[in-house]
Design an enzyme around this catalytic site. Structure first.
Site, PDB file in Angstrom:
ATOM      1  N   VAL A  51       0.812  -1.224   0.000  1.00  0.00           N
ATOM      2  CA  VAL A  51       0.000   0.000   0.000  1.00  0.00           C
ATOM      3  C   VAL A  51       0.842   1.270   0.000  1.00  0.00           C
ATOM      4  CG1 VAL A  51      -1.984  -1.067   1.134  1.00  0.00           C
ATOM      5  CG2 VAL A  51      -0.200   0.002   2.530  1.00  0.00           C
ATOM      6  N   TYR A  52       2.142   1.159   0.208  1.00  0.00           N
ATOM      7  CA  TYR A  52       2.981   2.350   0.203  1.00  0.00           C
ATOM      8  C   TYR A  52       3.050   2.898  -1.225  1.00  0.00           C
ATOM      9  CZ  TYR A  52       4.780   1.024   4.863  1.00  0.00           C
ATOM     10  OH  TYR A  52       4.914   0.695   6.188  1.00  0.00           O
ATOM     11  N   SER A  53       2.437   4.053  -1.418  1.00  0.00           N
ATOM     12  CA  SER A  53       2.409   4.716  -2.728  1.00  0.00           C
ATOM     13  C   SER A  53       1.885   3.786  -3.822  1.00  0.00           C
ATOM     14  CB  SER A  53       3.807   5.236  -3.098  1.00  0.00           C
ATOM     15  OG  SER A  53       4.201   6.263  -2.224  1.00  0.00           O
TER      16      SER A  53
END
Length: 344
Positions: free
Chosen positions: A61-63
């Site tokens: 989900v990071y970026s």
């Protein structure tokens, strides 16, 4: 660099690891964290490896996956020199199977992470949150399959409550599935909730802590002071609402002690705050982040030395909070304390 076993596993990890949440820079939260591209990321990885930091943590989900892609590009050609940790389970889309830890989500999530990272195995996969809608046996059997296939080496969790983690560990023992050896947790001088239940559980069950946000969501950088506005350029202006709540008066009490110890020792406020964590039970590694080389080198200076017992006691006193029920009797009443001694 000191290395410690990750929980009761045989895997040794550095006491400081690098969090790649600043890589990619997409969206309101991660865009505010940082927007490190592949070339900049490769330089940060170089500095980490020179210092003995070889564990790099990210998440799908990071970026929107860009963090994994940038990290994969940064380690290209030196996969054997690094350990990769990533996380999944949080929503990555609007579809009915785009969130959680179902067999479908885990298998597809791992395949996509492998592709973005440019590798054929992940050293440590952590579930980013507990999925109450999927039986733990389905989760664990799927992870078992992925471990046996060689796509995963070790498994762990993040942001689980005590009962959720213990239920999963009991099921793993009962069915002979791989046990969770890591718990990625929020823990800092202004956020000590980890100590009441999850730390004793980690000690009892051999689950090592990987600490995220060791600087209290950017509040222990040395730039926040009582009676002063947040400095211009602080990411707190954009990200405070996304992070853990912090009692402001407690924060200022802690910062004042950190400032005093910094003046006495010549260390920086962040270095002292991170070093305090390295002294805590169950902590295998503290995840540090950095938007640039200067920040990274400063944070790397948190290892290789130790606070004195007197300095630790001052920080303990300034950051102490009352334990919630049912834990506070153990800390207050002699009868409870005799049979349930506090962990810290």
């Amino acid at each position: 660099m000191e290395y410690r076993r990750l929980g009761s596993s045989g895997l040794k990890v550095p006491v400081l690891s690098f969090g790649a949440g600043t890589f990619g820079g997409k969206g309101p939260l991660f865009g505010a964290w940082g927007s490190t591209d592949a070339a900049e990321a490769r330089r940060l990885v170089d500095i980490c490896l020179e210092a003995g930091v070889n564990l790099f943590d990210t998440a799908d989900v990071y970026s929107d996956g860009a963090s994994e892609e940038v990290l994969g590009a940064a380690i290209k050609g030196r996969r054997d020199d690094v350990m990769l940790s990533t996380k999944l389970s949080l929503p990555v889309g609007e579809g009915p199977n785009a969130a959680g830890s179902s067999r479908s989500r885990l298998i597809s999530g791992v395949e996509k992470a492998l592709k973005r990272l440019g590798t054929d195995y992940i050293d440590l996969l952590q579930l980013h949150a507990f999925d109450a809608g999927t039986p733990v046996e389905e989760v664990l059997s799927t992870l078992d399959t992925l471990v046996r296939s060689g796509k995963l080496r070790y498994v762990g969790v993040s942001n689980f409550s005590g009962w959720q983690l213990m239920k999963s560990l009991a099921a793993a023992d009962r069915q002979g599935y791989p046990r969770y050896v890591a718990n990625q947790v929020y823990y800092s001088l202004v956020g000590r909730d980890y100590e009441w239940e999850l730390m004793p559980l980690g000690l009892d069950q051999g689950v090592g802590a990987l600490v995220w946000s060791p600087l209290g969501w950017g509040r222990l950088t040395g730039k926040i002071r009582r009676g002063e506005p947040w400095p211009e350029g602080s990411r707190l202006h954009d990200t405070a609402a996304f992070g853990p709540p912090v009692d402001e008066e407690k924060l200022y009490d802690v910062v004042e002690v950190l400032d005093a110890i910094a003046q006495e020792t010549g260390k920086t406020v962040p270095q002292i705050a991170i070093n305090w964590l390295l002294r805590r039970p169950t902590v295998s590694s503290v995840i540090i982040g950095a938007r640039n080389e200067e920040q990274l080198r400063q944070n790397l200076g948190a290892a290789g030395w130790s606070l004195t017992p007197e300095e630790v006691a001052r920080l303990d006193a300034a950051s102490a909070t009352t334990a919630p029920y049912p834990y506070f009797p153990y800390y207050r009443l002699e009868g409870f304390a005799r049979i349930n001694p506090p962990v810290v």
